[in-house]
Design an enzyme around this catalytic site. Sequence first.
Site, PDB file in Angstrom:
ATOM      1  N   HIS A  14       0.871  -1.197   0.000  1.00 29.10           N
ATOM      2  CA  HIS A  14       0.000   0.000   0.000  1.00 29.10           C
ATOM      3  C   HIS A  14       0.896   1.232   0.000  1.00 29.10           C
ATOM      4  O   HIS A  14       1.525   1.556   1.008  1.00 29.10           O
ATOM      5  CB  HIS A  14      -0.897   0.020   1.242  1.00 29.10           C
ATOM      6  CG  HIS A  14      -1.817   1.209   1.298  1.00 29.10           C
ATOM      7  ND1 HIS A  14      -3.162   1.096   1.512  1.00 29.10           N
ATOM      8  CD2 HIS A  14      -1.589   2.536   1.168  1.00 29.10           C
ATOM      9  CE1 HIS A  14      -3.719   2.291   1.513  1.00 29.10           C
ATOM     10  NE2 HIS A  14      -2.772   3.193   1.312  1.00 29.10           N
ATOM     11  N   HIS A  16       1.546   5.402  -1.674  1.00 25.62           N
ATOM     12  CA  HIS A  16       1.172   6.592  -2.452  1.00 25.62           C
ATOM     13  C   HIS A  16       2.422   7.166  -3.091  1.00 25.62           C
ATOM     14  O   HIS A  16       3.358   7.568  -2.387  1.00 25.62           O
ATOM     15  CB  HIS A  16       0.535   7.655  -1.547  1.00 25.62           C
ATOM     16  CG  HIS A  16      -0.737   7.187  -0.922  1.00 25.62           C
ATOM     17  ND1 HIS A  16      -1.970   7.360  -1.513  1.00 25.62           N
ATOM     18  CD2 HIS A  16      -0.974   6.508   0.231  1.00 25.62           C
ATOM     19  CE1 HIS A  16      -2.911   6.829  -0.741  1.00 25.62           C
ATOM     20  NE2 HIS A  16      -2.333   6.297   0.318  1.00 25.62           N
ATOM     21  N   LEU A  17       2.438   7.198  -4.430  1.00 25.85           N
ATOM     22  CA  LEU A  17       3.598   7.761  -5.141  1.00 25.85           C
ATOM     23  C   LEU A  17       3.307   9.133  -5.735  1.00 25.85           C
ATOM     24  O   LEU A  17       4.225   9.812  -6.186  1.00 25.85           O
ATOM     25  CB  LEU A  17       4.043   6.820  -6.268  1.00 25.85           C
ATOM     26  CG  LEU A  17       4.805   5.563  -5.858  1.00 25.85           C
ATOM     27  CD1 LEU A  17       5.095   4.709  -7.085  1.00 25.85           C
ATOM     28  CD2 LEU A  17       6.099   5.911  -5.135  1.00 25.85           C
ATOM     29  N   ARG A  18       2.006   9.510  -5.801  1.00 24.83           N
ATOM     30  CA  ARG A  18       1.615  10.791  -6.431  1.00 24.83           C
ATOM     31  C   ARG A  18       2.045  10.825  -7.903  1.00 24.83           C
ATOM     32  O   ARG A  18       2.191   9.811  -8.537  1.00 24.83           O
ATOM     33  CB  ARG A  18       2.187  11.997  -5.656  1.00 24.83           C
ATOM     34  CG  ARG A  18       2.077  11.937  -4.141  1.00 24.83           C
ATOM     35  CD  ARG A  18       0.670  11.844  -3.633  1.00 24.83           C
ATOM     36  NE  ARG A  18       0.648  12.012  -2.166  1.00 24.83           N
ATOM     37  CZ  ARG A  18      -0.314  11.568  -1.385  1.00 24.83           C
ATOM     38  NH1 ARG A  18      -1.352  10.900  -1.871  1.00 24.83           N
ATOM     39  NH2 ARG A  18      -0.268  11.778  -0.083  1.00 24.83           N
ATOM     40  N   ASN A  42      -5.340   7.335  -5.831  1.00 27.30           N
ATOM     41  CA  ASN A  42      -6.063   8.575  -5.455  1.00 27.30           C
ATOM     42  C   ASN A  42      -5.329   9.829  -5.921  1.00 27.30           C
ATOM     43  O   ASN A  42      -5.020  10.718  -5.140  1.00 27.30           O
ATOM     44  CB  ASN A  42      -6.354   8.620  -3.943  1.00 27.30           C
ATOM     45  CG  ASN A  42      -5.106   8.667  -3.079  1.00 27.30           C
ATOM     46  OD1 ASN A  42      -4.043   8.181  -3.477  1.00 27.30           O
ATOM     47  ND2 ASN A  42      -5.222   9.249  -1.892  1.00 27.30           N
ATOM     48  N   LYS A 100      -9.468  -0.364  -5.577  1.00 23.61           N
ATOM     49  CA  LYS A 100      -9.448   0.317  -4.276  1.00 23.61           C
ATOM     50  C   LYS A 100     -10.801   0.956  -3.988  1.00 23.61           C
ATOM     51  O   LYS A 100     -11.314   1.748  -4.790  1.00 23.61           O
ATOM     52  CB  LYS A 100      -8.362   1.395  -4.304  1.00 23.61           C
ATOM     53  CG  LYS A 100      -8.309   2.277  -3.069  1.00 23.61           C
ATOM     54  CD  LYS A 100      -7.793   1.511  -1.856  1.00 23.61           C
ATOM     55  CE  LYS A 100      -7.943   2.311  -0.577  1.00 23.61           C
ATOM     56  NZ  LYS A 100      -6.699   2.638   0.052  1.00 23.61           N
ATOM     57  N   HIS A 137     -10.340   1.159   2.079  1.00 23.62           N
ATOM     58  CA  HIS A 137     -10.098   2.166   3.121  1.00 23.62           C
ATOM     59  C   HIS A 137     -11.270   2.018   4.078  1.00 23.62           C
ATOM     60  O   HIS A 137     -12.371   2.470   3.803  1.00 23.62           O
ATOM     61  CB  HIS A 137     -10.031   3.585   2.544  1.00 23.62           C
ATOM     62  CG  HIS A 137      -9.722   4.597   3.605  1.00 23.62           C
ATOM     63  ND1 HIS A 137      -8.499   5.212   3.731  1.00 23.62           N
ATOM     64  CD2 HIS A 137     -10.479   5.049   4.640  1.00 23.62           C
ATOM     65  CE1 HIS A 137      -8.514   6.006   4.791  1.00 23.62           C
ATOM     66  NE2 HIS A 137      -9.700   5.926   5.355  1.00 23.62           N
ATOM     67  N   HIS A 175      -4.288  -0.752   5.996  1.00 27.81           N
ATOM     68  CA  HIS A 175      -3.834   0.058   7.135  1.00 27.81           C
ATOM     69  C   HIS A 175      -4.760  -0.068   8.348  1.00 27.81           C
ATOM     70  O   HIS A 175      -5.335   0.905   8.811  1.00 27.81           O
ATOM     71  CB  HIS A 175      -3.631   1.534   6.747  1.00 27.81           C
ATOM     72  CG  HIS A 175      -4.712   2.149   5.893  1.00 27.81           C
ATOM     73  ND1 HIS A 175      -6.031   2.124   6.218  1.00 27.81           N
ATOM     74  CD2 HIS A 175      -4.631   2.826   4.723  1.00 27.81           C
ATOM     75  CE1 HIS A 175      -6.719   2.751   5.290  1.00 27.81           C
ATOM     76  NE2 HIS A 175      -5.894   3.179   4.372  1.00 27.81           N
ATOM     77  N   ASP A 248       1.526   2.619   3.513  1.00 20.99           N
ATOM     78  CA  ASP A 248       0.695   3.817   3.358  1.00 20.99           C
ATOM     79  C   ASP A 248       1.568   5.076   3.406  1.00 20.99           C
ATOM     80  O   ASP A 248       1.114   6.140   3.843  1.00 20.99           O
ATOM     81  CB  ASP A 248      -0.409   3.888   4.415  1.00 20.99           C
ATOM     82  CG  ASP A 248      -1.527   4.861   4.027  1.00 20.99           C
ATOM     83  OD1 ASP A 248      -1.573   5.302   2.860  1.00 20.99           O
ATOM     84  OD2 ASP A 248      -2.340   5.186   4.898  1.00 20.99           O
ATOM     85  N   ALA A 264      -3.613  14.558   5.757  1.00 22.43           N
ATOM     86  CA  ALA A 264      -3.348  13.287   6.443  1.00 22.43           C
ATOM     87  C   ALA A 264      -2.287  12.510   5.687  1.00 22.43           C
ATOM     88  O   ALA A 264      -2.376  12.371   4.464  1.00 22.43           O
ATOM     89  CB  ALA A 264      -4.632  12.470   6.514  1.00 22.43           C
TER      90      ALA A 264
END
Length: 346
Positions: A14, A16-18, A42, A100, A137, A175, A248, A264
């Site tokens: 899990h 987040h790489l943007r 996201n 997701k 989530h 998470h 995460d 967050a």
Amino acid sequence: MTRELTIPRPDDWHLHLRDGAMLQAVLPETARHFGRAIIMPNLVPPVVTGDQAAAYRDRILAALPDGMAFEPLMTLYLTEDTDPEDVAAAHASGLVKAVKLYPAGATTNSASGVRDFDKVRPVLEKMAEIGLPLCTHGEVTDHDIDIFDREAVFIDRVLDPIRKATPGLRVVMEHITTKNAAEYVASQDKDLGATITTHHLIINRNHILVGGIKPHYYCLPVAKREEHRLALRAAATSGDVRYFLGTDSAPHTDPNKESACGCAGCFTATNTMSLLAHVFEEEGALDKLAGFASEHGPAFYGLPVNAEAMTLTKGDAPVAFPEKIETGDGPVTVFDPGFDVYWSAE
Ligand code: DOR
Ligand code: ZN
């Protein structure tokens, strides 16, 4: 005393790489240690279709520095308009490894998420049929539910009903932050797995709020009371194949974190493996780290364990991690565990 530990190269289930300048800066922090990662969709706008996931994967691979090996495992962001056939095609081509589910409004960039779970029923049924996992989530968004209760209520009101209505659907509770979630996973069959972050093994809600508010410890789901952190430690170090690492790691620039309305996310990509070695050693469970970080995730996703190895070494002096990494969008603060760490990862 163990000073050296060799495990199969770990994966992050899990992450987040943007995109753009942020992707460029944070990707090497993960690729240095991890062989693969489940990439969160996201973005703004979200990664909804197979074509968008393919384009995002190409941008990730283009941002990978020469000489680094890393495989992004792509996900689709579930919306009420998601087409089951597009999902099935993206899965059949090997591109997409999970879908997701964000309840609308639950967290960063979740506005396009799901409000009416009946509307996504055909997608969930297709996923059960083809064996494509759903990553959740797991928080309700009702205003009358206290933020510290939102995970436990999600299990009762949303997750358990979805799983009962969709036999065969494989689900990863992402998470997890509560004893309730850890116990729910343990009570179910192997169709259900859970990821646990590095930071939820280290901080409880006091770390966020006592002695002044610490924006870099704020993430979602928010850290809970100490009994929950201890339950997560017990789960992660248990050797149970249903629990595996999903950091995460979620970069936001310092101005966006240190704000009257801060974002967050904890950025742990840089030091996760050192911190995990510290935590597992504290728990007398260094022999369980390979399972948690390198073996249980591939087993759940039906993928081989990485053939390469990682060696963790305990030195005599604390490891100096960078306080921040610089990105084209601004500085991103690296998660500070609040204690010295002696383990380094190669
Ligand atoms: O803390 C979080 N940050 N939790 C999430 O669910 C989203 C993530 C992000 O994208 O920043
Ligand atoms: Zn996340």
